[in-house]
Design a protein around this motif. Structure first.
Motif, PDB file in Angstrom:
ATOM      1  N   ASN A  54       0.758  -1.094   0.058  1.00 15.87           N
ATOM      2  CA  ASN A  54       0.181   0.047  -0.133  1.00 15.87           C
ATOM      3  C   ASN A  54       0.836   1.281  -0.131  1.00 15.87           C
ATOM      4  O   ASN A  54       0.447   2.258  -0.107  1.00 15.87           O
ATOM      5  CB  ASN A  54      -1.041  -0.024   1.075  1.00 15.87           C
ATOM      6  CG  ASN A  54      -0.109  -0.047   2.465  1.00 15.87           C
ATOM      7  OD1 ASN A  54       1.044  -0.536   2.639  1.00 15.87           O
ATOM      8  ND2 ASN A  54      -0.657   0.507   3.646  1.00 15.87           N
ATOM      9  N   SER A  55       2.157   1.067   0.097  1.00 11.71           N
ATOM     10  CA  SER A  55       2.984   2.292   0.317  1.00 11.71           C
ATOM     11  C   SER A  55       3.258   2.737  -1.227  1.00 11.71           C
ATOM     12  O   SER A  55       3.442   1.823  -2.145  1.00 11.71           O
ATOM     13  CB  SER A  55       4.360   1.925   0.996  1.00 11.71           C
ATOM     14  OG  SER A  55       5.358   3.020   0.583  1.00 11.71           O
TER      15      SER A  55
ATOM     16  N   VAL B 107      -3.842  -3.210  -6.430  1.00 18.49           N
ATOM     17  CA  VAL B 107      -4.498  -2.360  -5.349  1.00 18.49           C
ATOM     18  C   VAL B 107      -4.969  -0.954  -6.030  1.00 18.49           C
ATOM     19  O   VAL B 107      -5.906  -0.631  -5.684  1.00 18.49           O
ATOM     20  CB  VAL B 107      -3.272  -1.998  -4.306  1.00 18.49           C
ATOM     21  CG1 VAL B 107      -3.725  -0.855  -3.714  1.00 18.49           C
ATOM     22  CG2 VAL B 107      -2.794  -3.413  -3.637  1.00 18.49           C
ATOM     23  N   LEU B 108      -4.160  -0.586  -6.798  1.00 14.06           N
ATOM     24  CA  LEU B 108      -4.563   0.707  -7.684  1.00 14.06           C
ATOM     25  C   LEU B 108      -6.008   0.582  -8.540  1.00 14.06           C
ATOM     26  O   LEU B 108      -6.925   1.564  -8.430  1.00 14.06           O
ATOM     27  CB  LEU B 108      -3.436   1.490  -8.539  1.00 14.06           C
ATOM     28  CG  LEU B 108      -2.057   1.854  -7.713  1.00 14.06           C
ATOM     29  CD1 LEU B 108      -1.334   2.151  -8.813  1.00 14.06           C
ATOM     30  CD2 LEU B 108      -2.808   3.075  -7.096  1.00 14.06           C
ATOM     31  N   LYS B 109      -6.058  -0.667  -9.086  1.00 13.56           N
ATOM     32  CA  LYS B 109      -7.230  -0.839  -9.779  1.00 13.56           C
ATOM     33  C   LYS B 109      -8.785  -0.871  -8.579  1.00 13.56           C
ATOM     34  O   LYS B 109      -9.590  -0.701  -9.239  1.00 13.56           O
ATOM     35  CB  LYS B 109      -7.089  -2.363 -10.470  1.00 13.56           C
ATOM     36  CG  LYS B 109      -6.367  -2.168 -11.713  1.00 13.56           C
ATOM     37  CD  LYS B 109      -6.075  -3.401 -12.415  1.00 13.56           C
ATOM     38  CE  LYS B 109      -5.112  -3.143 -13.631  1.00 13.56           C
ATOM     39  NZ  LYS B 109      -4.900  -4.495 -14.275  1.00 13.56           N
ATOM     40  N   LEU B 110      -8.202  -1.342  -7.538  1.00 13.44           N
ATOM     41  CA  LEU B 110      -9.505  -1.706  -6.615  1.00 13.44           C
ATOM     42  C   LEU B 110      -9.655  -0.220  -6.139  1.00 13.44           C
ATOM     43  O   LEU B 110     -10.910   0.048  -5.900  1.00 13.44           O
ATOM     44  CB  LEU B 110      -9.064  -2.577  -5.442  1.00 13.44           C
ATOM     45  CG  LEU B 110      -8.973  -3.884  -5.826  1.00 13.44           C
ATOM     46  CD1 LEU B 110      -8.316  -4.539  -4.462  1.00 13.44           C
ATOM     47  CD2 LEU B 110     -10.142  -4.688  -6.190  1.00 13.44           C
ATOM     48  N   GLN B 111      -8.821   0.607  -5.986  1.00  7.49           N
ATOM     49  CA  GLN B 111      -9.130   2.078  -5.485  1.00  7.49           C
ATOM     50  C   GLN B 111      -9.454   2.840  -6.520  1.00  7.49           C
ATOM     51  O   GLN B 111     -10.221   3.921  -6.213  1.00  7.49           O
ATOM     52  CB  GLN B 111      -7.800   2.578  -4.930  1.00  7.49           C
ATOM     53  CG  GLN B 111      -7.100   1.909  -3.886  1.00  7.49           C
ATOM     54  CD  GLN B 111      -5.658   2.457  -3.323  1.00  7.49           C
ATOM     55  OE1 GLN B 111      -5.148   3.095  -4.125  1.00  7.49           O
ATOM     56  NE2 GLN B 111      -5.569   1.873  -2.257  1.00  7.49           N
ATOM     57  N   ASN B 112      -9.346   2.721  -8.011  1.00 10.73           N
ATOM     58  CA  ASN B 112     -10.062   3.603  -8.865  1.00 10.73           C
ATOM     59  C   ASN B 112     -10.850   2.707 -10.099  1.00 10.73           C
ATOM     60  O   ASN B 112     -10.066   1.575 -10.541  1.00 10.73           O
ATOM     61  CB  ASN B 112      -8.574   4.130  -9.554  1.00 10.73           C
ATOM     62  CG  ASN B 112      -7.954   4.913  -8.412  1.00 10.73           C
ATOM     63  OD1 ASN B 112      -8.022   6.211  -8.424  1.00 10.73           O
ATOM     64  ND2 ASN B 112      -6.986   4.502  -8.241  1.00 10.73           N
ATOM     65  N   LYS B 113     -11.783   3.007 -10.112  1.00 12.34           N
ATOM     66  CA  LYS B 113     -12.855   2.376 -11.217  1.00 12.34           C
ATOM     67  C   LYS B 113     -12.305   2.326 -12.779  1.00 12.34           C
ATOM     68  O   LYS B 113     -12.553   1.518 -13.361  1.00 12.34           O
ATOM     69  CB  LYS B 113     -14.262   2.842 -10.938  1.00 12.34           C
ATOM     70  CG  LYS B 113     -14.888   2.643  -9.674  1.00 12.34           C
ATOM     71  CD  LYS B 113     -16.332   3.002  -9.529  1.00 12.34           C
ATOM     72  CE  LYS B 113     -16.912   2.835  -8.169  1.00 12.34           C
ATOM     73  NZ  LYS B 113     -18.455   3.366  -8.128  1.00 12.34           N
ATOM     74  N   GLU B 114     -11.948   3.689 -12.701  1.00 10.49           N
ATOM     75  CA  GLU B 114     -11.288   3.950 -14.244  1.00 10.49           C
ATOM     76  C   GLU B 114      -9.809   3.967 -14.157  1.00 10.49           C
ATOM     77  O   GLU B 114      -9.171   4.646 -13.152  1.00 10.49           O
ATOM     78  CB  GLU B 114     -11.787   5.160 -14.720  1.00 10.49           C
ATOM     79  CG  GLU B 114     -13.209   4.898 -15.174  1.00 10.49           C
ATOM     80  CD  GLU B 114     -13.653   3.750 -15.901  1.00 10.49           C
ATOM     81  OE1 GLU B 114     -13.248   3.662 -16.938  1.00 10.49           O
ATOM     82  OE2 GLU B 114     -14.846   3.245 -15.836  1.00 10.49           O
TER      83      GLU B 114
END
Length: 273
Positions: A165-166, A186-193
């Protein structure tokens, strides 16, 4: 043989579309320096192979030299940068041997508890600033810093530098692909697009290609300036004969010993007096 090819290949400009430049090399008349350079080249080549395995729309550069007024040399030399739909990964490669001790906020790290090295995350921060100077500020929040060490060393670092997560990660070179993929997940989970479109990726890639300095004289001067800066750094002490780094304790011993006449020598060369 494969290794002969790796060490003798010619360097290409990163301005050639979709062609990744070959690893850096430094000419030297000393056999030990040549071997050190070859190990570094091999390490960076291994990273290039991993970056080549990503999807074709993930574009990457190697060995970029960009102007950076805030750098002590006036330039930033970036080992690798890969531009993906969910982030711009800036990768600094290290080829030390021994146990590496360090933390995110420490100015210097230690090798084997004796020799100091600049915190590579701070070094990579400067590289990221050099890239930011050349791209639109709308991309400023998309950078992830990664420092990659070879398995010739053992990492003893703050735990957060190994947590996915860092946005500042320290990895072994053999696990670089794994960490990038995990960070992407992780980034894909945090951002839908996606955060960067294919147009964004190509724009950043081409901008960096156009700004990359390939003039060999400027590159040599940059390296010479770095070496000069290291030589005057109070944290770095070398044997006057073989240039091997020595500890603060060895330095103090040599300077207090009149027979050394103010010069510093490693243990091996102290025996000659």
């Amino acid at each position: 043989m494969v290794f002969s090819f790796l060490f003798n290949k010619k360097k290409h400009s990163s301005k050639e579309t979709n062609i990744t430049p070959n690893p850096k090399s430094t000419e030297s008349n000393k056999d030990n320096q040549q071997w050190a350079n070859r190990k570094g080249e091999l390490g960076e080549y291994k990273v290039n192979i991993q970056l080549d395995q990503f999807p074709k729309n993930y574009l990457h550069h190697s060995d970029l030299l960009l102007k950076n007024d805030k750098s002590s040399t006036g330039y930033s030399q970036i080992d690798h940068v890969i531009i993906t739909p969910y982030g711009i990964f800036v990768i600094e490669t290290k080829n030390y041997q021994g146990t590496i001790y360090g933390g995110k906020d420490r100015k210097t790290w230690l090798i084997n508890g004796k020799f100091k090295m600049m915190n590579p995350l701070l070094q990579n921060y400067g590289h990221i600033q050099g890239i930011k100077n050349n791209v639109n500020e709308k991309y400023y929040n998309n950078f992830i810093s990664i420092v990659s060490f070879t398995k010739r060393c053992t990492l003893k670092l703050d735990e957060e530098l190994r947590k996915i997560n860092s946005n500042q990660l320290v990895v072994y070179d053999i696990e670089l692909t794994e960490f990038i993929n995990r960070k992407m997940a992780v980034l894909k989970l945090q951002n839908k697009e996606p955060l960067l479109s294919n147009e964004d990726i190509n724009l950043i890639y081409n901008t960096l290609a156009n700004e990359n300095i390939i003039d060999p004289l400027i590159r040599k001067q940059h390296v010479d300036n770095i070496n000069s800066h290291k030589a005057t750094n109070n944290n770095l002490h070398k044997c006057s004969i073989c240039q091997k780094p020595v500890s603060d304790k060895v330095k103090a011993f040599c300077l207090s010993n009149k027979k050394f006449e103010g010069k510093i020598y490693c243990f091996e060369h102290q025996k000659k007096f």
